[in-house]
Design a protein around this motif. Sequence first.
Motif, PDB file in Angstrom:
ATOM      1  N   GLY A  35       0.797  -1.209   0.000  1.00  0.00           N
ATOM      2  CA  GLY A  35       0.000   0.000   0.000  1.00  0.00           C
ATOM      3  C   GLY A  35       0.831   1.261   0.000  1.00  0.00           C
ATOM      4  O   GLY A  35       2.059   1.224   0.047  1.00  0.00           O
ATOM      5  N   TRP A  36       0.119   2.362  -0.084  1.00  0.00           N
ATOM      6  CA  TRP A  36       0.718   3.689  -0.040  1.00  0.00           C
ATOM      7  C   TRP A  36       0.122   4.468   1.133  1.00  0.00           C
ATOM      8  O   TRP A  36      -1.089   4.447   1.345  1.00  0.00           O
ATOM      9  CB  TRP A  36       0.447   4.442  -1.336  1.00  0.00           C
ATOM     10  CG  TRP A  36       1.186   3.887  -2.504  1.00  0.00           C
ATOM     11  CD1 TRP A  36       0.739   2.964  -3.402  1.00  0.00           C
ATOM     12  CD2 TRP A  36       2.528   4.219  -2.900  1.00  0.00           C
ATOM     13  NE1 TRP A  36       1.705   2.692  -4.328  1.00  0.00           N
ATOM     14  CE2 TRP A  36       2.813   3.453  -4.045  1.00  0.00           C
ATOM     15  CE3 TRP A  36       3.505   5.081  -2.401  1.00  0.00           C
ATOM     16  CZ2 TRP A  36       4.043   3.530  -4.701  1.00  0.00           C
ATOM     17  CZ3 TRP A  36       4.712   5.161  -3.059  1.00  0.00           C
ATOM     18  CH2 TRP A  36       4.976   4.395  -4.188  1.00  0.00           C
ATOM     19  N   TYR A  37       0.996   5.110   1.863  1.00  0.00           N
ATOM     20  CA  TYR A  37       0.615   5.980   2.966  1.00  0.00           C
ATOM     21  C   TYR A  37       1.227   7.353   2.690  1.00  0.00           C
ATOM     22  O   TYR A  37       2.158   7.479   1.889  1.00  0.00           O
ATOM     23  CB  TYR A  37       1.143   5.442   4.296  1.00  0.00           C
ATOM     24  CG  TYR A  37       0.458   4.183   4.773  1.00  0.00           C
ATOM     25  CD1 TYR A  37       0.616   2.974   4.090  1.00  0.00           C
ATOM     26  CD2 TYR A  37      -0.342   4.184   5.911  1.00  0.00           C
ATOM     27  CE1 TYR A  37      -0.016   1.816   4.521  1.00  0.00           C
ATOM     28  CE2 TYR A  37      -0.961   3.028   6.357  1.00  0.00           C
ATOM     29  CZ  TYR A  37      -0.797   1.854   5.652  1.00  0.00           C
ATOM     30  OH  TYR A  37      -1.424   0.709   6.089  1.00  0.00           O
ATOM     31  N   ARG A  38       0.717   8.356   3.379  1.00  0.00           N
ATOM     32  CA  ARG A  38       1.319   9.679   3.238  1.00  0.00           C
ATOM     33  C   ARG A  38       1.337  10.388   4.583  1.00  0.00           C
ATOM     34  O   ARG A  38       0.546  10.089   5.470  1.00  0.00           O
ATOM     35  CB  ARG A  38       0.575  10.516   2.195  1.00  0.00           C
ATOM     36  CG  ARG A  38      -0.851  10.890   2.563  1.00  0.00           C
ATOM     37  CD  ARG A  38      -1.540  11.573   1.372  1.00  0.00           C
ATOM     38  NE  ARG A  38      -2.909  11.973   1.686  1.00  0.00           N
ATOM     39  CZ  ARG A  38      -3.758  12.442   0.788  1.00  0.00           C
ATOM     40  NH1 ARG A  38      -3.399  12.578  -0.489  1.00  0.00           N
ATOM     41  NH2 ARG A  38      -4.988  12.796   1.148  1.00  0.00           N
ATOM     42  N   GLN A  39       2.258  11.329   4.670  1.00  0.00           N
ATOM     43  CA  GLN A  39       2.423  12.057   5.922  1.00  0.00           C
ATOM     44  C   GLN A  39       2.883  13.478   5.648  1.00  0.00           C
ATOM     45  O   GLN A  39       3.760  13.711   4.808  1.00  0.00           O
ATOM     46  CB  GLN A  39       3.443  11.349   6.825  1.00  0.00           C
ATOM     47  CG  GLN A  39       3.526  11.917   8.223  1.00  0.00           C
ATOM     48  CD  GLN A  39       4.378  11.028   9.128  1.00  0.00           C
ATOM     49  OE1 GLN A  39       5.234  10.288   8.676  1.00  0.00           O
ATOM     50  NE2 GLN A  39       4.125  11.099  10.430  1.00  0.00           N
ATOM     51  N   VAL A  40       2.249  14.402   6.359  1.00  0.00           N
ATOM     52  CA  VAL A  40       2.691  15.790   6.341  1.00  0.00           C
ATOM     53  C   VAL A  40       3.232  16.121   7.720  1.00  0.00           C
ATOM     54  O   VAL A  40       2.831  15.504   8.715  1.00  0.00           O
ATOM     55  CB  VAL A  40       1.542  16.760   5.964  1.00  0.00           C
ATOM     56  CG1 VAL A  40       1.052  16.467   4.551  1.00  0.00           C
ATOM     57  CG2 VAL A  40       0.388  16.653   6.949  1.00  0.00           C
ATOM     58  N   PRO A  41       4.134  17.092   7.815  1.00  0.00           N
ATOM     59  CA  PRO A  41       4.732  17.421   9.115  1.00  0.00           C
ATOM     60  C   PRO A  41       3.663  17.752  10.157  1.00  0.00           C
ATOM     61  O   PRO A  41       2.707  18.489   9.881  1.00  0.00           O
ATOM     62  CB  PRO A  41       5.598  18.637   8.799  1.00  0.00           C
ATOM     63  CG  PRO A  41       5.953  18.483   7.361  1.00  0.00           C
ATOM     64  CD  PRO A  41       4.743  17.875   6.732  1.00  0.00           C
ATOM     65  N   GLY A  42       3.807  17.173  11.320  1.00  0.00           N
ATOM     66  CA  GLY A  42       2.885  17.452  12.417  1.00  0.00           C
ATOM     67  C   GLY A  42       1.628  16.615  12.419  1.00  0.00           C
ATOM     68  O   GLY A  42       0.789  16.763  13.313  1.00  0.00           O
ATOM     69  N   LYS A  43       1.493  15.748  11.429  1.00  0.00           N
ATOM     70  CA  LYS A  43       0.301  14.902  11.359  1.00  0.00           C
ATOM     71  C   LYS A  43       0.697  13.438  11.310  1.00  0.00           C
ATOM     72  O   LYS A  43       1.823  13.092  10.966  1.00  0.00           O
ATOM     73  CB  LYS A  43      -0.537  15.255  10.132  1.00  0.00           C
ATOM     74  CG  LYS A  43      -1.209  16.619  10.212  1.00  0.00           C
ATOM     75  CD  LYS A  43      -2.223  16.782   9.084  1.00  0.00           C
ATOM     76  CE  LYS A  43      -2.973  18.094   9.207  1.00  0.00           C
ATOM     77  NZ  LYS A  43      -3.995  18.252   8.134  1.00  0.00           N
TER      78      LYS A  43
END
Length: 117
Positions: A35-43
Amino acid sequence: QVQLVESGGGLVQAGGSLRLSCARSGSGFSINRMGWYRQVPGKQRESVARIWSSGSTYYADSVKGRFTISRDNAKNTVYLQMNSLKPEDTAVYYCNAFDVQGGVDYWGKGTLVTVAS
């Protein structure tokens, strides 16, 4: 051990498209989900799309109808086709593989996707 290497990230204008690739190497006989996951700073890291060995797929509500996950078993590669990109899609995208036998998650180092408004 499983190694995952992502590619395909970059800068794109809103409304544009990108295709991410995740090449898997190493022992992966008991990998039954990628799968693919994503992340932004602080989350927290969030799941974007997943595909099981059966072919079943899952998509987060925020990407349904815009993103498509697929795989090429011969190349041990999983793809994420991202269309109609929005600025809120900006994040580091991580490839994930789940080893059902060992209960182990493997992660790539991530690839940055930036969507300009």
